[in-house]
Design a protein around this motif. Structure first.
Motif, PDB file in Angstrom:
ATOM      1  N   PRO A  41       0.813  -1.227   0.000  1.00 41.28           N
ATOM      2  CA  PRO A  41       0.000   0.000   0.000  1.00 41.28           C
ATOM      3  C   PRO A  41       0.839   1.267   0.000  1.00 41.28           C
ATOM      4  O   PRO A  41       0.363   2.319  -0.439  1.00 41.28           O
ATOM      5  N   ALA A  42       2.079   1.181   0.484  1.00 39.48           N
ATOM      6  CA  ALA A  42       2.948   2.355   0.403  1.00 39.48           C
ATOM      7  C   ALA A  42       3.190   2.734  -1.055  1.00 39.48           C
ATOM      8  O   ALA A  42       3.147   3.920  -1.429  1.00 39.48           O
ATOM      9  N   SER A  43       3.424   1.729  -1.895  1.00 34.74           N
ATOM     10  CA  SER A  43       3.625   2.016  -3.322  1.00 34.74           C
ATOM     11  C   SER A  43       2.335   2.495  -3.970  1.00 34.74           C
ATOM     12  O   SER A  43       2.345   3.358  -4.855  1.00 34.74           O
ATOM     13  N   TRP A  44       1.187   1.961  -3.530  1.00 38.08           N
ATOM     14  CA  TRP A  44      -0.095   2.401  -4.080  1.00 38.08           C
ATOM     15  C   TRP A  44      -0.398   3.849  -3.689  1.00 38.08           C
ATOM     16  O   TRP A  44      -1.173   4.524  -4.362  1.00 38.08           O
ATOM     17  N   GLY A  45       0.195   4.311  -2.600  1.00 40.56           N
ATOM     18  CA  GLY A  45      -0.014   5.688  -2.187  1.00 40.56           C
ATOM     19  C   GLY A  45       0.507   6.696  -3.194  1.00 40.56           C
ATOM     20  O   GLY A  45       0.097   7.858  -3.191  1.00 40.56           O
ATOM     21  N   LEU A  46       1.396   6.249  -4.063  1.00 40.54           N
ATOM     22  CA  LEU A  46       1.911   7.130  -5.111  1.00 40.54           C
ATOM     23  C   LEU A  46       0.974   7.206  -6.317  1.00 40.54           C
ATOM     24  O   LEU A  46       1.218   7.999  -7.229  1.00 40.54           O
ATOM     25  N   THR A  47      -0.088   6.389  -6.332  1.00 42.17           N
ATOM     26  CA  THR A  47      -0.987   6.357  -7.484  1.00 42.17           C
ATOM     27  C   THR A  47      -1.620   7.711  -7.759  1.00 42.17           C
ATOM     28  O   THR A  47      -1.721   8.144  -8.915  1.00 42.17           O
ATOM     29  N   TYR A  48      -2.035   8.394  -6.690  1.00 44.51           N
ATOM     30  CA  TYR A  48      -2.743   9.660  -6.882  1.00 44.51           C
ATOM     31  C   TYR A  48      -1.852  10.706  -7.541  1.00 44.51           C
ATOM     32  O   TYR A  48      -2.260  11.385  -8.485  1.00 44.51           O
ATOM     33  N   ILE A  49      -0.624  10.833  -7.060  1.00 46.18           N
ATOM     34  CA  ILE A  49       0.237  11.857  -7.621  1.00 46.18           C
ATOM     35  C   ILE A  49       0.723  11.464  -9.018  1.00 46.18           C
ATOM     36  O   ILE A  49       0.889  12.310  -9.902  1.00 46.18           O
ATOM     37  N   GLY A 242       3.872  -0.242  -8.991  1.00 52.15           N
ATOM     38  CA  GLY A 242       2.465  -0.127  -8.626  1.00 52.15           C
ATOM     39  C   GLY A 242       1.641  -1.371  -8.863  1.00 52.15           C
ATOM     40  O   GLY A 242       0.483  -1.430  -8.460  1.00 52.15           O
ATOM     41  N   ALA A 243       2.202  -2.388  -9.516  1.00 49.17           N
ATOM     42  CA  ALA A 243       1.415  -3.597  -9.800  1.00 49.17           C
ATOM     43  C   ALA A 243       2.231  -4.870  -9.570  1.00 49.17           C
ATOM     44  O   ALA A 243       1.967  -5.616  -8.629  1.00 49.17           O
ATOM     45  N   ALA A 244       3.219  -5.139 -10.421  1.00 47.02           N
ATOM     46  CA  ALA A 244       3.920  -6.426 -10.362  1.00 47.02           C
ATOM     47  C   ALA A 244       4.554  -6.667  -8.990  1.00 47.02           C
ATOM     48  O   ALA A 244       4.254  -7.659  -8.309  1.00 47.02           O
ATOM     49  N   VAL A 245       5.407  -5.766  -8.550  1.00 47.89           N
ATOM     50  CA  VAL A 245       6.114  -5.959  -7.279  1.00 47.89           C
ATOM     51  C   VAL A 245       5.154  -5.828  -6.101  1.00 47.89           C
ATOM     52  O   VAL A 245       5.158  -6.655  -5.177  1.00 47.89           O
ATOM     53  N   SER A 246       4.325  -4.798  -6.130  1.00 50.75           N
ATOM     54  CA  SER A 246       3.454  -4.548  -4.981  1.00 50.75           C
ATOM     55  C   SER A 246       2.437  -5.664  -4.777  1.00 50.75           C
ATOM     56  O   SER A 246       2.140  -6.041  -3.637  1.00 50.75           O
ATOM     57  N   TYR A 247       1.895  -6.216  -5.866  1.00 48.51           N
ATOM     58  CA  TYR A 247       0.906  -7.288  -5.698  1.00 48.51           C
ATOM     59  C   TYR A 247       1.550  -8.609  -5.303  1.00 48.51           C
ATOM     60  O   TYR A 247       0.920  -9.439  -4.615  1.00 48.51           O
ATOM     61  N   LEU A 248       2.777  -8.849  -5.700  1.00 44.64           N
ATOM     62  CA  LEU A 248       3.500 -10.009  -5.176  1.00 44.64           C
ATOM     63  C   LEU A 248       3.599  -9.920  -3.661  1.00 44.64           C
ATOM     64  O   LEU A 248       3.335 -10.884  -2.929  1.00 44.64           O
ATOM     65  N   ILE A 249       3.974  -8.746  -3.176  1.00 50.07           N
ATOM     66  CA  ILE A 249       4.099  -8.536  -1.732  1.00 50.07           C
ATOM     67  C   ILE A 249       2.734  -8.635  -1.051  1.00 50.07           C
ATOM     68  O   ILE A 249       2.583  -9.235   0.014  1.00 50.07           O
ATOM     69  N   TRP A 250       1.721  -8.034  -1.675  1.00 53.06           N
ATOM     70  CA  TRP A 250       0.388  -7.993  -1.065  1.00 53.06           C
ATOM     71  C   TRP A 250      -0.223  -9.388  -0.922  1.00 53.06           C
ATOM     72  O   TRP A 250      -0.725  -9.746   0.151  1.00 53.06           O
ATOM     73  N   PHE A 251      -0.185 -10.189  -1.991  1.00 55.50           N
ATOM     74  CA  PHE A 251      -0.789 -11.518  -1.926  1.00 55.50           C
ATOM     75  C   PHE A 251      -0.012 -12.436  -0.980  1.00 55.50           C
ATOM     76  O   PHE A 251      -0.592 -13.336  -0.377  1.00 55.50           O
TER      77      PHE A 251
END
Length: 325
Positions: A41-49, A242-251
């Motif tokens: 979610p830290a990486s997803w926090g950059l989505t808005y900017i 925002g997708a490949a690395v972060s979703y690996l970590i999230w799942f």
């Protein structure tokens, strides 16, 4: 055969991972899992900017497709695994909930609402996930979860909402539906388990979610514009960090942590979004924002604290049997 031996070894390894980690686990491994999962979610926090500063305006579907599909294809090329049996439709459902629907609703909310409103709507996701986990997974809806979830919503509101923030009906509905979609996806991911290594499992969902959005994006937005260098930088970030690395970590975190606790880690996202605004856009931090950030961090801390309450066995979770080599 060598292939069979590798498959059996991998299956045994996967089955050694507990489907539901006890909520009163205080081991360093559990703490490491929580810290690592928070990076997603830290990486997803950059989505808005990234959306507002780097991506072409008015293209939420294009942004969603280019965030998910390239990342999924890359992971699929590295793993070479395809779904089998019921996992064709399960991967499709999870891909829609966790990726396809969630991405497009996230971008619609980001485009149509001030970032603070969109983030506040998304902050109810931990409470929704915790509620769904009661009938589906047999997890308790604990008092600490309700307190942490409430503090999280209040904290996010103080952190990112503005007095003059305008509300758009479509944007509000998109933000709320996105929270429900993500919460449902997290619970079903936990409920169904993971039949293959993490990278392959993640690739299925990214491809399913991204592929379903391709025809919709063309129908609604038309052919994509010629990207600028700035656009390309934004799309590359979304597909990788925002997708490949972060979703690996999230799942990985979803498999190892209770749903309520992993969902509360999503509150890291608006904190990072605010920090990004301070650094990139030279914004200032007001006293109310500082209080909001403190409440969010308190909510995360409360949500990760162990409990002495015994976990309820999940009657819906099938008993796994190890495959013998």
């Amino acid at each position: 055969r060598e292939t069979d031996r590798r498959e059996n070894a991998m299956t045994a390894t996967i089955q050694q991972i507990p489907a539901h980690t006890p909520a009163n686990d205080t081991t360093p491994t559990r703490q490491f899992d929580a810290v690592l999962t928070a990076l997603a979610p830290a990486s997803w926090g950059l989505t808005y900017i990234v959306t507002t500063e780097l991506l072409p305006p008015g293209r939420p579907l294009l942004a969603a497709v280019l965030r998910a599909l390239p990342a999924g294809l890359l992971l699929a090329a590295l793993t070479g695994r395809r779904p089998t049996g019921s996992w064709w439709w399960k991967a499709l459902v999870l891909g829609v909930l966790n990726i396809g629907a969630f991405f497009v609703l996230l971008f619609v909310a980001a485009y149509r609402l001030p970032g603070g409103v969109a983030a506040t709507l998304g902050s109810i996701q931990p409470l929704i996930a915790a509620g769904l986990a009661v009938p589906v997974l047999g997890e308790r809806f604990r008092t600490t979860t309700a307190i942490a979830g409430g503090l999280g919503v209040i904290g996010v509101g103080l952190l990112v909402l503005r007095v003059n923030a305008t509300l758009d009906v479509v944007g509000v509905l998109a933000g709320l539906t996105g929270a429900v979609s993500m919460a449902t996806g997290v619970v079903l991911t936990k409920h169904w388990g993971r039949p293959v290594p993490l990278a392959a499992f993640t690739s299925w969902q990214l491809i399913a979610g991204g592929a379903l959005l391709v025809p919709i994006a063309f129908a609604v937005e038309g052919a994509p514009p010629v990207p600028t260098t700035q656009n390309l930088i934004g799309f590359i970030w979304l597909a990788t960090g925002g997708a490949a690395v972060s979703y690996l970590i999230w799942f990985r975190g979803v498999a190892r942590l209770p749903v309520a606790q992993v969902s509360l880690l999503g509150l890291v996202s608006p904190v990072v979004a605010t920090i990004a605004g301070l650094v990139v856009l030279d914004q200032s931090l007001t006293p109310s924002q500082a209080i909001g950030a403190a409440l969010i961090l308190s909510a995360i801390w409360i949500g990760q604290r162990p409990t002495t309450e015994p976990a309820i066995p999940n009657p819906h979770q099938p008993t796994e049997t190890k495959t013998q080599p």
